[in-house]
Write an enzyme that holds these catalytic residues in place. Structure first.
Site, PDB file in Angstrom:
ATOM      1  N   GLY A 147       0.497   3.964   2.491  1.00  0.00           N
ATOM      2  CA  GLY A 147      -0.658   4.280   2.790  1.00  0.00           C
ATOM      3  C   GLY A 147      -0.973   5.732   2.120  1.00  0.00           C
ATOM      4  O   GLY A 147      -1.586   6.673   2.620  1.00  0.00           O
ATOM      5  N   TYR A 150      -0.242   2.361  20.318  1.00  0.00           N
ATOM      6  CA  TYR A 150       0.028   3.331  19.125  1.00  0.00           C
ATOM      7  C   TYR A 150       1.458   3.983  19.626  1.00  0.00           C
ATOM      8  O   TYR A 150       2.323   4.155  18.702  1.00  0.00           O
ATOM      9  CB  TYR A 150      -0.953   4.395  19.045  1.00  0.00           C
TER      10      TYR A 150
END
Length: 234
Positions: free
Chosen positions: A12, A156
């Protein structure tokens, strides 16, 4: 061996906290593999950082992509000394624990948990053989069981709780080998995920992950969850 002889892989790495982690690691003298699904996005970050940064096409949700990217990296640089599992998604901000989106759960776990797990499986054995390694799992206080006080962002939160458990297991498995495994909560940071109203800039968000990624030899800090370089409860 100093930082200048080390190679770090940051997933990322093309935006937000990940790009800032790459920049700060390069500033500390590491060779940095900026990993992103789109090589072009990684190349843009590398252009801003300079020659210490190298783009790497890597989709953490694909076991084939992980294997190919790690093989490419090891083939070019000989070893991966530092792994920062930063890639993550948040897909259910409007949901609660009693309003589950199963598709979002599977997609979230695929990246936030399995992505980090795949990378660890591909990279950590080489670290153990070399007698040195730093693994940083970028997590969130939202995953802390001790601090869990809401049903919001359910998939999440569950993914980060699971990532925290993986951190503990990996740290225990490689204890005493010279490989340190820790989790870092960057805090609510202005990024694609955190949004523009977050109080912290990427420089602040990257500080704790970079600190854990560059712990000096002889430091025994492992199996911990940290925010602002201080321990958080699991």
């Amino acid at each position: 061996m100093g930082h200048g002889d080390r190679t770090a892989l940051v997933t990322g790495g093309a935006r937000g906290i990940g790009a800032e982690i790459c920049r700060q690691l390069a500033d500390r003298g590491l060779k940095v593999l900026v990993a992103a699904r789109k090589r072009e996005a990684a190349e843009e970050v590398c252009g801003r950082i300079g020659p210490a940064a190298v783009p790497l096409a890597l989709d953490v949700s694909s076991a084939v992509s992980v294997a190919e990217a790690v093989n490419e990296a090891v083939g070019r640089f000989g070893a991966i000394d530092v792994l920062v599992n930063n890639a993550g998604v948040s897909l259910d901000a409007s949901r609660t624990a009693l309003n589950l989106d199963e598709e979002a759960l599977h997609a979230t776990l695929e990246t936030n948990l399995l992505g980090a797990w795949r990378l660890a499986g591909a990279v950590v054995p080489g670290m153990v053989r070399a007698g040195y390694g730093r693994v940083v799992n970028v997590t969130s206080s939202y995953g802390s069981l001790a601090l869990m006080d809401s049903g919001r962002h359910p998939t999440y939160r569950v993914s980060k709780t699971a990532l925290n458990a993986l951190t503990r297991m990996l740290a225990a498995e490689v204890a005493g080998t010279g490989v340190l495994v820790n989790a870092a909560d960057p805090g609510w940071t202005r990024s694609g995920m955190g949004g523009p109203s977050a109080p912290r800039g990427p420089e602040e968000g990257a500080d704790t992950p970079v600190w854990l990624a560059t712990l000096p030899e002889g430091d025994g800090t492992t199996g911990g969850l940290f925010a602002d370089r201080r321990p958080l409860p699991w």
